[in-house]
Write a protein that holds these residues in place. Structure first.
Motif, PDB file in Angstrom:
ATOM      1  N   LEU A  18      -0.126  -1.552 -12.856  1.00  0.00           N
ATOM      2  CA  LEU A  18       0.276  -2.858 -12.056  1.00  0.00           C
ATOM      3  C   LEU A  18      -0.482  -4.149 -12.789  1.00  0.00           C
ATOM      4  O   LEU A  18       0.553  -5.160 -12.743  1.00  0.00           O
ATOM      5  N   GLU A  19      -1.395  -4.048 -13.315  1.00  0.00           N
ATOM      6  CA  GLU A  19      -1.939  -5.247 -14.031  1.00  0.00           C
ATOM      7  C   GLU A  19      -1.155  -5.259 -15.334  1.00  0.00           C
ATOM      8  O   GLU A  19      -1.062  -6.462 -15.662  1.00  0.00           O
ATOM      9  N   LEU A  20      -0.903  -4.160 -16.261  1.00  0.00           N
ATOM     10  CA  LEU A  20      -0.194  -4.602 -17.119  1.00  0.00           C
ATOM     11  C   LEU A  20       1.248  -5.165 -17.068  1.00  0.00           C
ATOM     12  O   LEU A  20       2.042  -6.115 -17.677  1.00  0.00           O
ATOM     13  N   GLU A  21       1.911  -4.637 -16.020  1.00  0.00           N
ATOM     14  CA  GLU A  21       3.291  -5.475 -15.510  1.00  0.00           C
ATOM     15  C   GLU A  21       3.200  -6.817 -15.331  1.00  0.00           C
ATOM     16  O   GLU A  21       3.999  -7.523 -15.630  1.00  0.00           O
ATOM     17  N   LYS A  22       2.185  -7.116 -14.529  1.00  0.00           N
ATOM     18  CA  LYS A  22       2.232  -8.671 -14.170  1.00  0.00           C
ATOM     19  C   LYS A  22       1.059  -9.686 -15.141  1.00  0.00           C
ATOM     20  O   LYS A  22       1.293 -10.699 -15.311  1.00  0.00           O
ATOM     21  N   GLU A  23       0.977  -8.856 -16.495  1.00  0.00           N
ATOM     22  CA  GLU A  23       0.102  -9.582 -17.291  1.00  0.00           C
ATOM     23  C   GLU A  23       1.069 -10.749 -18.112  1.00  0.00           C
ATOM     24  O   GLU A  23       1.990 -10.550 -18.644  1.00  0.00           O
ATOM     25  N   ASP A  24       0.227 -11.691 -18.168  1.00  0.00           N
ATOM     26  CA  ASP A  24       1.016 -12.762 -18.681  1.00  0.00           C
ATOM     27  C   ASP A  24       1.127 -12.669 -20.405  1.00  0.00           C
ATOM     28  O   ASP A  24       0.361 -12.359 -20.971  1.00  0.00           O
ATOM     29  N   ALA A  25       2.440 -13.197 -20.715  1.00  0.00           N
ATOM     30  CA  ALA A  25       2.801 -12.755 -22.234  1.00  0.00           C
ATOM     31  C   ALA A  25       1.811 -13.547 -23.090  1.00  0.00           C
ATOM     32  O   ALA A  25       1.325 -12.790 -23.885  1.00  0.00           O
ATOM     33  N   ALA A  26       1.439 -14.933 -22.804  1.00  0.00           N
ATOM     34  CA  ALA A  26       0.416 -15.432 -23.806  1.00  0.00           C
ATOM     35  C   ALA A  26      -0.920 -14.802 -23.822  1.00  0.00           C
ATOM     36  O   ALA A  26      -1.414 -14.664 -24.651  1.00  0.00           O
ATOM     37  N   LYS A  27      -1.428 -14.595 -22.522  1.00  0.00           N
ATOM     38  CA  LYS A  27      -2.737 -14.182 -22.245  1.00  0.00           C
ATOM     39  C   LYS A  27      -2.783 -12.611 -22.622  1.00  0.00           C
ATOM     40  O   LYS A  27      -3.975 -12.150 -23.262  1.00  0.00           O
ATOM     41  N   GLY A  28      -1.891 -11.913 -22.579  1.00  0.00           N
ATOM     42  CA  GLY A  28      -1.824 -10.620 -22.926  1.00  0.00           C
ATOM     43  C   GLY A  28      -1.261 -10.281 -24.370  1.00  0.00           C
ATOM     44  O   GLY A  28      -1.232  -9.243 -25.069  1.00  0.00           O
ATOM     45  N   ASN A  29      -1.179 -11.335 -25.060  1.00  0.00           N
ATOM     46  CA  ASN A  29      -0.509 -11.161 -26.572  1.00  0.00           C
ATOM     47  C   ASN A  29       0.672 -10.285 -26.587  1.00  0.00           C
ATOM     48  O   ASN A  29       0.883  -9.360 -27.647  1.00  0.00           O
ATOM     49  N   TRP A  30       1.537 -10.339 -25.716  1.00  0.00           N
ATOM     50  CA  TRP A  30       3.112  -9.947 -25.821  1.00  0.00           C
ATOM     51  C   TRP A  30       4.021 -10.564 -26.334  1.00  0.00           C
ATOM     52  O   TRP A  30       3.842 -12.021 -26.336  1.00  0.00           O
ATOM     53  N   THR A  31       4.719 -10.086 -27.068  1.00  0.00           N
ATOM     54  CA  THR A  31       5.650 -10.991 -27.759  1.00  0.00           C
ATOM     55  C   THR A  31       7.169 -10.262 -27.468  1.00  0.00           C
ATOM     56  O   THR A  31       7.317  -8.925 -27.344  1.00  0.00           O
ATOM     57  N   GLU A  32       7.958 -10.970 -27.348  1.00  0.00           N
ATOM     58  CA  GLU A  32       9.424 -10.672 -26.795  1.00  0.00           C
ATOM     59  C   GLU A  32       9.964 -10.041 -27.944  1.00  0.00           C
ATOM     60  O   GLU A  32      10.191 -10.413 -29.136  1.00  0.00           O
ATOM     61  N   ALA A  33      10.556  -8.493 -27.569  1.00  0.00           N
ATOM     62  CA  ALA A  33      11.117  -7.784 -28.577  1.00  0.00           C
ATOM     63  C   ALA A  33      12.796  -7.656 -28.249  1.00  0.00           C
ATOM     64  O   ALA A  33      13.633  -7.614 -29.300  1.00  0.00           O
ATOM     65  N   LYS A  34      13.254  -7.636 -27.033  1.00  0.00           N
ATOM     66  CA  LYS A  34      14.779  -7.699 -26.776  1.00  0.00           C
ATOM     67  C   LYS A  34      14.930  -8.394 -25.665  1.00  0.00           C
ATOM     68  O   LYS A  34      14.035  -8.594 -24.605  1.00  0.00           O
TER      69      LYS A  34
END
Length: 221
Positions: A18-34
């Motif tokens: 659940l935490e990973l699901e809601k993790e903010d893109a910027a704070k969690g270092n996520w980058t859009e892939a598709k």
């Protein structure tokens, strides 16, 4: 490692999902892939693995959440709509989880892959959470010519669409090492398309087969 029959999951495992699901893109270092009209896929580098963690937010219009849960967790049905699995076999069932074997088709010259997982389902309010954990089983040892993949992390959350009771949303998080000679950067590129393809197969099967046969009280084929 858990003893046979001992639940391999804790509440912390579902909390992490659940935490990973809601993790903010910027704070969690996520980058859009598709991205598509009904799906967004994000990737995150893992300091401990070359394989990226992927997160997909999928909309499934016309697929009620109860139907989505059935299509994802009924393994006989799963093999009918997700045809890349040429074997899906429940090896053991325990009170709180199952052990399942999956064999996946790959185009030549790649070898086919397989994996053994503990799978547990937890319902929390309107969310159905499914976790997959890598394991081994004596009934399915590694086989010549098939590469045994490793599930680093994998989970799914299915909910009713808040704007349409006849639709659902699905969050997918997965990090799977295909092993073998395929380089990690190739796995990362190919894996980013998987949630979009998976969603398309599920929605199409529900529309073309499942919903029609369900309305006629038939067993989906």
């Amino acid at each position: 490692m858990a003893e046979k029959g001992e639940d391999p999951y804790t509440d912390a495992d579902f909390e992490r999902l659940l935490e990973l699901e809601k993790e903010d893109a910027a704070k969690g270092n996520w980058t859009e892939a598709k991205r598509s009209p009904d799906a967004n896929v994000w990737r995150k580098k893992d300091p401990n693995h070359d394989i990226h963690l992927l997160k997909g937010y999928l909309k499934c219009p016309g697929v009620p959440a109860a139907d989505a849960v059935e299509l994802v967790t009924n393994y006989e049905l799963r093999q009918k709509w997700e045809k890349r699995f040429y074997v899906v076999k429940v090896l053991e069932e325990f009170p709180t989880y199952k052990t399942v074997y999956w064999a996946v088709k790959f185009p030549p010259p790649c070898s086919n892959r397989d994996v053994v997982q503990h799978i547990k389902i937890k319902v929390d309010g309107d969310a159905t959470m499914i976790l997959y954990k890598h394991t081994t089983h004596p009934a399915m040892p590694e086989q010549p010519g098939i590469v045994r993949s490793e599930t680093i992390f994998s989970g799914t959350i299915i909910r009713p669409d808040p704007n349409d009771a006849n639709s659902s949303t699905i969050s997918i998080l997965f990090q799977v090492d295909l092993k073998g000679w395929i380089p990690a950067f190739v796995i990362n590129i190919l894996a980013a398309s998987t949630p979009l393809e998976w969603r398309g197969e599920l929605v199409k099967y529900h529309r073309d087969v499942y919903s029609k046969q369900k309305s006629q009280n038939q067993t989906p084929e």
